[in-house]
Design a protein around this motif. Structure first.
Motif, PDB file in Angstrom:
ATOM      1  N   PRO A  55       0.830  -1.208   0.000  1.00  0.00           N
ATOM      2  CA  PRO A  55       0.000   0.000   0.000  1.00  0.00           C
ATOM      3  C   PRO A  55       0.867   1.262   0.000  1.00  0.00           C
ATOM      4  O   PRO A  55       1.914   1.299   0.666  1.00  0.00           O
ATOM      5  CB  PRO A  55      -0.794  -0.107   1.300  1.00  0.00           C
ATOM      6  N   LEU A  56       0.456   2.281  -0.740  1.00  0.00           N
ATOM      7  CA  LEU A  56       1.240   3.514  -0.845  1.00  0.00           C
ATOM      8  C   LEU A  56       1.624   4.096   0.517  1.00  0.00           C
ATOM      9  O   LEU A  56       2.780   4.508   0.683  1.00  0.00           O
ATOM     10  CB  LEU A  56       0.504   4.560  -1.692  1.00  0.00           C
ATOM     11  N   PRO A  57       0.745   4.140   1.520  1.00  0.00           N
ATOM     12  CA  PRO A  57       1.170   4.695   2.812  1.00  0.00           C
ATOM     13  C   PRO A  57       2.375   3.953   3.416  1.00  0.00           C
ATOM     14  O   PRO A  57       3.239   4.581   4.029  1.00  0.00           O
ATOM     15  CB  PRO A  57      -0.074   4.553   3.696  1.00  0.00           C
ATOM     16  N   GLU A  58       2.448   2.634   3.227  1.00  0.00           N
ATOM     17  CA  GLU A  58       3.596   1.882   3.730  1.00  0.00           C
ATOM     18  C   GLU A  58       4.846   2.181   2.905  1.00  0.00           C
ATOM     19  O   GLU A  58       5.949   2.242   3.446  1.00  0.00           O
ATOM     20  CB  GLU A  58       3.304   0.384   3.746  1.00  0.00           C
ATOM     21  N   ASN A  95      15.315   9.420   5.820  1.00  0.00           N
ATOM     22  CA  ASN A  95      15.167  10.447   6.847  1.00  0.00           C
ATOM     23  C   ASN A  95      14.663  11.761   6.238  1.00  0.00           C
ATOM     24  O   ASN A  95      15.258  12.817   6.428  1.00  0.00           O
ATOM     25  CB  ASN A  95      16.482  10.659   7.600  1.00  0.00           C
ATOM     26  N   ILE A  96      13.592  11.652   5.471  1.00  0.00           N
ATOM     27  CA  ILE A  96      12.983  12.817   4.824  1.00  0.00           C
ATOM     28  C   ILE A  96      11.499  12.844   5.157  1.00  0.00           C
ATOM     29  O   ILE A  96      10.973  11.894   5.732  1.00  0.00           O
ATOM     30  CB  ILE A  96      13.173  12.780   3.286  1.00  0.00           C
ATOM     31  N   ALA A  97      10.858  13.938   4.792  1.00  0.00           N
ATOM     32  CA  ALA A  97       9.413  14.072   5.022  1.00  0.00           C
ATOM     33  C   ALA A  97       8.691  14.061   3.683  1.00  0.00           C
ATOM     34  O   ALA A  97       9.040  14.826   2.783  1.00  0.00           O
ATOM     35  CB  ALA A  97       9.120  15.366   5.775  1.00  0.00           C
ATOM     36  N   ILE A  98       7.697  13.190   3.567  1.00  0.00           N
ATOM     37  CA  ILE A  98       6.881  13.095   2.367  1.00  0.00           C
ATOM     38  C   ILE A  98       5.424  13.209   2.798  1.00  0.00           C
ATOM     39  O   ILE A  98       5.000  12.571   3.755  1.00  0.00           O
ATOM     40  CB  ILE A  98       7.079  11.748   1.640  1.00  0.00           C
ATOM     41  N   SER A  99       4.683  14.012   2.057  1.00  0.00           N
ATOM     42  CA  SER A  99       3.259  14.176   2.336  1.00  0.00           C
ATOM     43  C   SER A  99       2.485  13.845   1.067  1.00  0.00           C
ATOM     44  O   SER A  99       2.804  14.351  -0.004  1.00  0.00           O
ATOM     45  CB  SER A  99       2.978  15.615   2.764  1.00  0.00           C
ATOM     46  N   VAL A 100       1.469  12.993   1.195  1.00  0.00           N
ATOM     47  CA  VAL A 100       0.605  12.680   0.066  1.00  0.00           C
ATOM     48  C   VAL A 100      -0.601  13.601   0.156  1.00  0.00           C
ATOM     49  O   VAL A 100      -1.444  13.449   1.034  1.00  0.00           O
ATOM     50  CB  VAL A 100       0.179  11.190   0.062  1.00  0.00           C
ATOM     51  N   LEU A 152      -4.797   8.692  -3.600  1.00  0.00           N
ATOM     52  CA  LEU A 152      -3.619   7.895  -3.987  1.00  0.00           C
ATOM     53  C   LEU A 152      -3.296   6.832  -2.934  1.00  0.00           C
ATOM     54  O   LEU A 152      -2.672   5.824  -3.240  1.00  0.00           O
ATOM     55  CB  LEU A 152      -2.405   8.805  -4.193  1.00  0.00           C
ATOM     56  N   ASN A 153      -3.730   7.049  -1.688  1.00  0.00           N
ATOM     57  CA  ASN A 153      -3.421   6.108  -0.608  1.00  0.00           C
ATOM     58  C   ASN A 153      -4.053   4.733  -0.821  1.00  0.00           C
ATOM     59  O   ASN A 153      -3.689   3.778  -0.149  1.00  0.00           O
ATOM     60  CB  ASN A 153      -3.843   6.678   0.745  1.00  0.00           C
ATOM     61  N   ASN A 154      -5.001   4.618  -1.739  1.00  0.00           N
ATOM     62  CA  ASN A 154      -5.617   3.321  -2.030  1.00  0.00           C
ATOM     63  C   ASN A 154      -4.787   2.493  -3.002  1.00  0.00           C
ATOM     64  O   ASN A 154      -5.091   1.322  -3.225  1.00  0.00           O
ATOM     65  CB  ASN A 154      -7.020   3.526  -2.623  1.00  0.00           C
TER      66      ASN A 154
END
Length: 155
Positions: free
Chosen positions: A93-96, A106-111, A116-118
């Motif tokens: 799954p995209l969140p994982e 060690n970065i920050a990513i925001s969806v 898209l999380n599906n």
């Protein structure tokens, strides 16, 4: 007399002279223990299920139904890929995927687009810099990203 035990919120893994990999991160739907050499005992702290895992096998705890299962015939080279800075996603799954990239780089990513999380991703990344990995993930899911205030924002 003093066994080495790795405790996670869903499993206890007792080391019995071995090399192995434990993947148990908050928010993931599964926790896994895979063995390269030796043997470990994995016990669910939720159901008290208990399995022994030997080379080429892995134990997987699925949070959805609180089940612990052992799987055989796991390719040995895939068990130690993390040591070589190789990231493999198999129908993940995209969140994982995002959480793994966040941890590894060690970065920050925001969806930003929550639809898209599906999506689920299967991919293999070998020793790539963060921006290339994020770019490839975006290509897979047909999205774009931009960097704002040090955060990779996927749209």
């Amino acid at each position: 007399k003093h066994p080495f035990i790795i405790h996670t919120d869903k499993m206890d893994t007792k080391v019995l002279g071995t090399s192995f990999n434990v993947q148990a991160y908050p928010g993931q739907a599964t926790q896994e223990v895979s063995v390269l050499t030796g043997r470990v005992n994995v016990k669910s702290t939720v159901t008290d299920e208990n399995v022994y895992v030997t080379p080429g096998q892995k134990a997987v705890f699925k949070s959805k139904n609180s089940s612990l299962h052992a799987f055989s015939n796991i390719p040995m080279n895939s068990i130690s890929l993390w040591r070589k800075n190789i990231i493999v996603f198999e129908d993940t799954p995209l969140p994982e995927v995002i959480a793994t990239i966040n941890r590894n780089y060690n970065i920050a990513i925001s969806v930003e687009n929550k639809n898209l999380n599906n999506l689920r991703i299967s991919a293999y990344f070998k020793e790539l810099p963060a921006d290339q990995v994020i770019g490839l993930v975006c290509n897979i899911i047909n999205a774009n990203y931009k960097i704002e205030s040090g955060v990779y924002r996927i749209q």
